[in-house]
Enzyme design. Sequence first.
Site, PDB file in Angstrom:
ATOM      1  N   LYS A  61       0.844  -1.200   0.000  1.00  0.00           N
ATOM      2  CA  LYS A  61       0.000   0.000   0.000  1.00  0.00           C
ATOM      3  C   LYS A  61       0.880   1.251   0.000  1.00  0.00           C
ATOM      4  CE  LYS A  61      -0.284  -0.102   5.031  1.00  0.00           C
ATOM      5  NZ  LYS A  61      -0.923  -0.827   6.129  1.00  0.00           N
ATOM      6  N   TYR A 287      15.181  31.539   6.032  1.00  0.00           N
ATOM      7  CA  TYR A 287      14.011  32.338   6.409  1.00  0.00           C
ATOM      8  C   TYR A 287      13.977  32.573   7.917  1.00  0.00           C
ATOM      9  CZ  TYR A 287      11.702  31.738   1.871  1.00  0.00           C
ATOM     10  OH  TYR A 287      11.371  31.774   0.550  1.00  0.00           O
TER      11      TYR A 287
HETATM   12  C1  LIG Z   1      -0.097  -1.854   6.749  1.00  0.00           C
HETATM   13  C2  LIG Z   1      -0.697  -3.121   7.198  1.00  0.00           C
HETATM   14  C3  LIG Z   1       0.097  -4.272   7.382  1.00  0.00           C
HETATM   15  C4  LIG Z   1       1.603  -4.266   7.277  1.00  0.00           C
HETATM   16  O1  LIG Z   1       2.134  -3.858   8.523  1.00  0.00           O
HETATM   17  P1  LIG Z   1       3.723  -3.718   8.779  1.00  0.00           P
HETATM   18  O2  LIG Z   1       3.814  -3.268  10.173  1.00  0.00           O
HETATM   19  O3  LIG Z   1       4.198  -2.690   7.802  1.00  0.00           O
HETATM   20  O4  LIG Z   1       4.322  -5.051   8.524  1.00  0.00           O
HETATM   21  C5  LIG Z   1      -0.552  -5.445   7.693  1.00  0.00           C
HETATM   22  N1  LIG Z   1      -1.903  -5.490   7.844  1.00  0.00           N
HETATM   23  C6  LIG Z   1      -2.691  -4.403   7.706  1.00  0.00           C
HETATM   24  C7  LIG Z   1      -4.168  -4.516   7.901  1.00  0.00           C
HETATM   25  C8  LIG Z   1      -2.116  -3.184   7.389  1.00  0.00           C
HETATM   26  O5  LIG Z   1      -2.888  -2.092   7.255  1.00  0.00           O
END
Ligand SMILES: *Cc1c(COP(=O)(O)O)cnc(C)c1O
Length: 396
Positions: A61, A287
Amino acid sequence: MDLYKQALADPSPVYAETSSAACRSSGFPSQVSIDLDAVAANVRSIKALVGDTVSLMAVVKANAYGHGAPQVARVAMENGADLLAVACLEEALELRRAGIGAPILTLSFVPADAVASAIALDLTVAIFDLEQARRYQSAASGIGGALSAHLKIDTGMGRLGVLPGDALALCQQVAELPAISLEGIYTHFSSADASSRFTAEQLSRFCDSLAQLEHQGFRFKHVHAANSAALLTEPASRFNLVRPGLSIYGLNPLGAGQGPAWLKPAMSWKTTIAQVKTLPAGSFVGYGNTYRTRGSETIALLPVGYADGLRRAPRRWREVLARGRRAPVIGRISMEKTAINVSHIPGARAGDEVVLLGKQGDDMISAEEIARWIGSINYEVVTSIAPRLPRDFVCV
Ligand SMILES: *Cc1c(COP(=O)(O)O)cnc(C)c1O
C-alpha cells in the site's frame, strides 16, 4: 472483465521498466534509489522464517511505502510472496495496469459503487459490516458478478472490523448473499511492536472467534493476523498467511537493536551540493534569520526541501552525509532548498553527492534515526519522501 483486460494489455512503460536510465533524466536534483535486491532478500528471509506452510501477502500500500508498488510487487512475487495487499482500489488498478496478475486484497474501504471495478480487476475486498455486505451483494449481482472477500474482525485495534461478538451473525448473514464468497478471515494488531501482552489478548480473541465460527461450520482458505512485528515476535500469530509490509523494505518494526540481523534497507535518497560558500561571522542563514554564524562558516546549499519530504517542523531533519561525514542542517528548511554547515569538511564543493537517507563511506543515516529526529516512525519517514521524486530502481 474489460477493465482488467485493458489494464493487462496496456502496461505503462514506466512501471514495466525497472532500469534506472529513464529515471535519472527526470530533472529533479535529488534521487530516491530502491535496491530491489534488498527487497528480494528481505522477502526470501521472511519466507524462510515462516516456512512453506505459511503463505506470504506482501503489503504494498501507499506505493509500497514510497518504494514503488509495481516494482516491489513484482520482485516480492518472484521471491516467495503469494498475494499482495493494497489500501484501495486505485492502488490495485496501478498494479493491474503494470501487468501484475497476483491475488490482491484491498485492506481499506472500497465503496459499493466501485464493486464492479473490483470484480473486473479480480480483487478481494475486506468485509466488516452487514449493510456494507448487502450493498456489495446488490452491486455484484446487478452485473452478474461474484465478489471475493475476507472477513475482518476487530479484536482490539478499534479500526475497521466487526467486533468478535458480532462475527458469527455477520458470517451467517453474508453466507446468504450469493454474490459474495468469503475466502479469508483476518484481524490486525495494534501494538505487536511494543506490547506482547495485548498482542496475546488480541490473538486469543481471534482464536475464540475462529473456534466459534468453525463450530458452526465456517472454514476459511486464508486465516491471517501478523504484520511484520507480530510475525517476528509471535509465531502463533502466523496462521496460514502473514502480511508483512515494513520488513519487506528492510525497515525495523521493533525497538532499536531488536530487529533481525537480516533486514536490508532498500531505500536511499541522495542529492548534490548546489553551492558552497564561506560566510563571515554574524551572517544569517535561511528564512526568519533563525541561524546566525558565530565565526566564519562554510555552508553548502542543497537543492531539496520540505516539498521533497525533508521535514521542516515541528522537529526537523537534522543531519546529512557529505564526504562520508555528518553535516548539520542549519537555519530553516525551505520548500526546495536547505543549508548545511560544512566548515569541518574540507574540500566539500558544488557537485558533491550528499546522502539524506542511506549509506555514505562508513556512516549511515537510517529511517529509524530520522524518525527519532522528527518525532515519528520509520513508516512515516519513507512514505513522506515526495511521490513526485522519481524512484531509481537498482538491481545487480
Ligand atoms: C499496513 C498493514 C500491514 C503491514 O504492517 P507492517 O507493520 O508494515 O508489517 C498489515 N496489515 C494491515 C491490515 C495493514 O494495514
